[in-house]
Design an enzyme around this catalytic site. Sequence first.
Site, PDB file in Angstrom:
ATOM      1  N   HIS A   1       0.812  -1.220   0.000  1.00 34.51           N
ATOM      2  CA  HIS A   1       0.000   0.000   0.000  1.00 34.51           C
ATOM      3  C   HIS A   1       0.844   1.269   0.000  1.00 34.51           C
ATOM      4  O   HIS A   1       0.329   2.361  -0.228  1.00 34.51           O
ATOM      5  CB  HIS A   1      -0.996  -0.002   1.165  1.00 34.51           C
ATOM      6  CG  HIS A   1      -0.410   0.256   2.507  1.00 34.51           C
ATOM      7  ND1 HIS A   1      -0.279  -0.716   3.466  1.00 34.51           N
ATOM      8  CD2 HIS A   1       0.079   1.385   3.065  1.00 34.51           C
ATOM      9  CE1 HIS A   1       0.254  -0.197   4.553  1.00 34.51           C
ATOM     10  NE2 HIS A   1       0.485   1.073   4.335  1.00 34.51           N
TER      11      HIS A   1
ATOM     12  N   ASP B   1      -0.307  -7.611   2.039  1.00 32.19           N
ATOM     13  CA  ASP B   1       0.276  -6.263   1.924  1.00 32.19           C
ATOM     14  C   ASP B   1       1.807  -6.325   1.886  1.00 32.19           C
ATOM     15  O   ASP B   1       2.494  -5.874   2.801  1.00 32.19           O
ATOM     16  CB  ASP B   1      -0.205  -5.397   3.089  1.00 32.19           C
ATOM     17  CG  ASP B   1       0.104  -3.928   2.887  1.00 32.19           C
ATOM     18  OD1 ASP B   1       0.437  -3.546   1.753  1.00 32.19           O
ATOM     19  OD2 ASP B   1       0.013  -3.162   3.864  1.00 32.19           O
TER      20      ASP B   1
ATOM     21  N   SER C   1       5.153   2.069   7.586  1.00 35.88           N
ATOM     22  CA  SER C   1       4.782   0.846   6.881  1.00 35.88           C
ATOM     23  C   SER C   1       5.925   0.331   6.033  1.00 35.88           C
ATOM     24  O   SER C   1       6.723   1.100   5.497  1.00 35.88           O
ATOM     25  CB  SER C   1       3.566   1.101   5.984  1.00 35.88           C
ATOM     26  OG  SER C   1       2.439   1.392   6.756  1.00 35.88           O
TER      27      SER C   1
END
Length: 259
Positions: A67, A115, A209
């Site tokens: 993402h 992810d 992330s």
Amino acid sequence: MADRSLHLVVLILLGTALCAAQPRGRILRGQEAPSHSRPYMASVQVNGKHVCGGFLIAEQWVMSAAHCLEDVADGKVQVLLGAHSLSQPEPSKRLYDVLRVVPHPGSRTETIDHDLLLLQLSEKAVLGPAVQLLPWQREDRDVAAGTLCDVAGWGVVSHTGRKPDRLQHLLLPVLDRATCNLRTYHDGTITERMMCAESNRRDTCKGDSGGPLVCGSVAEGVVTSGSRICGNHKKPGIYTRLASYVAWIDGVMAEGAAA
């Protein structure tokens, strides 16, 4: 009394709105990591700006989260290795161009499942004291609840959006999947491809992330965030379990080596 009650409701709603608007992606209540103590860390950058973390798993491959680059269309993607400070000159720092961007084929914008993102560098990284590979978990087993694991990143560190120049880190205890799936937490949405860590005012989110969750010197998971509010003890941090993706990771890297 009615006016006071109305005033209180307005304050509560305003506070809720502010919390919802606060930037996700911060290492909350962490501290600066010792310089170059995590030589596997990578800064994934778009047009020269840090967007996500990552980590070096092979000389020409960096792992991150899918993402991170979902909204990137024409931007130039690069990877910075050997950095502690993002802005200050350091002899070990080097910016690498990216040859291939490979998100997991199952990743979607509306979910945090699958992810993962692999970035193939345009050339092999020059290894040294400040640039090293991080072993990652290939054995498909869960990390014991309560295990303290390390996370690090350059995500924003406060609700005001302040971004650190130097790498931050913190230790988080692993939370077992059954507890993480309780109705009061993530309500059954955590699959066997995910793992959780506690997030009681100490947390990582979207700005961090792609970075690794390191347990006993091995990367067990990759930081993801979804739409949750960070630091909320009722919404534990979610991480993609690397051991669930051994075949995919090996296959992508083998294909890249043969190209």
